[in-house]
Write an enzyme that holds these catalytic residues in place. Structure first.
Site, PDB file in Angstrom:
ATOM      1  N   HIS A 144     -31.832 -32.029  36.308  1.00 33.04           N
ATOM      2  CA  HIS A 144     -32.583 -30.765  36.226  1.00 33.04           C
ATOM      3  C   HIS A 144     -33.714 -30.880  35.211  1.00 33.04           C
ATOM      4  CE1 HIS A 144     -33.035 -26.303  35.785  1.00 33.04           C
ATOM      5  NE2 HIS A 144     -33.343 -26.659  34.539  1.00 33.04           N
ATOM      6  N   GLU A 145     -33.392 -31.367  34.018  1.00 35.06           N
ATOM      7  CA  GLU A 145     -34.407 -31.452  32.957  1.00 35.06           C
ATOM      8  C   GLU A 145     -35.501 -32.462  33.299  1.00 35.06           C
ATOM      9  OE1 GLU A 145     -34.554 -29.312  30.717  1.00 35.06           O
ATOM     10  OE2 GLU A 145     -32.581 -28.426  31.085  1.00 35.06           O
ATOM     11  N   HIS A 148     -38.178 -30.992  35.366  1.00 28.16           N
ATOM     12  CA  HIS A 148     -39.245 -30.306  34.626  1.00 28.16           C
ATOM     13  C   HIS A 148     -40.337 -31.281  34.202  1.00 28.16           C
ATOM     14  CE1 HIS A 148     -37.371 -26.455  34.596  1.00 28.16           C
ATOM     15  NE2 HIS A 148     -36.363 -26.794  33.817  1.00 28.16           N
ATOM     16  N   GLU A 213     -37.505 -22.937  37.473  1.00 27.58           N
ATOM     17  CA  GLU A 213     -36.111 -23.291  37.201  1.00 27.58           C
ATOM     18  C   GLU A 213     -35.366 -23.610  38.499  1.00 27.58           C
ATOM     19  OE1 GLU A 213     -34.403 -23.822  34.440  1.00 27.58           O
ATOM     20  OE2 GLU A 213     -36.208 -23.510  33.232  1.00 27.58           O
TER      21      GLU A 213
END
Length: 307
Positions: A144-145, A148, A213
């Site tokens: 997930h990170e 980004h 997100e």
């Protein structure tokens, strides 16, 4: 890349462009009406001034974050060395350069990625998140990170985050410009409207962040083996074990967090929480910088067999 992830990417890009264009039209129209051609120079000055401040903040923010969260760089030989392996594997699956890995010695269970030209790309895990997630769940969070970083979300937030600040300073300057003028009341009224618009643009940016997100969640589901289910479990564990908080912020640091810690029931079994979120109608909050966990869980459910 599937249709839904393409949709999220396109919406994020179009929303950013739309916010910028809307601001440009409003600012140009107001300044031209009140100041004529000389008003355009005002917005250029404000843009350069705020951009300069934002760039300085962007360059030094990793060091400020480091001091705030007492970040320590993880070495391969430390007790947290396995995090380097987790991030390395996730970075390979995402086809991006491996970021530096840090451990935050304070804070509730969370993780965040950030970057600047001076500090490079970094990913941090709070010490408390390591106590509640297993290795597979940590890799899903890393996916997930890294999403980004791959999607250049820090740069996106920097660009559109300028706009509410510019509108606020524009309103501030119009108040002083109206003093001593015959139509000073009009300047004051427009300034009040601009202050309100600044808040409206902040709400729009929160909406962009919620899409961002969701896109990062989808990235983890599509690049990490069993990422969707492991990310669901990670979300539920974090919300189960975190202290409840109703605070909402649109600060860049808060937007970069994996979770925003909405109010939750401590000690609740995370599996029951996942099942509850799968079947509930997610509440909508325009003031939240993260989607409700139920919405995130339901989006991830679509991707359980996508890897």
């Amino acid at each position: 890349m599937d249709l839904y992830s393409i949709k999220l990417k396109v919406i994020t890009i179009l929303a950013g462009i739309g916010i910028a264009l809307l601001f440009s039209l409003i600012a140009y129209g107001l300044l031209y009406y009140f100041y004529g051609l000389s008003g355009i120079s005002i917005i250029y000055f404000l843009l350069i001034f705020v951009l300069f401040i934002d760039i300085i903040q962007w360059l030094v923010s990793p060091y400020i974050i480091g001091m705030t969260y007492r970040l320590q760089k993880v070495s391969p030989m430390s007790q947290y060395g396995y995090l380097i392996d987790i991030v390395h594997d996730a970075a390979e699956k995402n086809n991006i350069k491996e970021p530096e890995v840090y451990i935050a010695m304070r804070g509730s269970p969370n993780a965040f990625a950030y970057s600047s030209p001076l500090a490079g790309k970094r990913i941090a895990f709070t010490k408390s998140i390591l106590d509640i997630l297993n290795r597979d769940e940590l890799e899903a969070v890393a996916g997930h990170e890294l999403g980004h970083l791959k999607h250049h979300d820090v740069e996106l937030l920097l660009a559109i985050g300028l706009i509410p600040t510019l509108i606020f300073y524009l309103g501030y300057s119009m108040i002083f410009s109206g003093f001593g003028r015959r139509n000073g009341g009009s300047f004051f009224l427009v300034a009040i409207i601009l202050f309100i618009l600044s808040s409206v643009f902040n709400i729009m940016i929160l909406g962009v962040n919620r899409i961002r997100e969701s896109y990062a969640d989808v990235n983890s589901a599509m690049t990490i083996p069993n990422g969707a289910e492991n990310l669901q479990n990670a979300l539920a564990k974090i919300y189960s074990y975190s202290m409840p908080s109703k605070q909402t912020s649109n600060s860049t640091v808060n937007m970069l967090m994996f979770s925003d810690h909405i109010e939750n029931d401590l000690g609740r079994d995370y599996r029951k929480l996942v099942e509850k979120w799968k079947n509930m109608k997610p509440p909508v909050s325009i003031f939240s910088d993260h989607p409700h966990p139920a919405k995130r869980i339901q989006i991830l459910e679509r991707y359980k067999n996508s890897f």
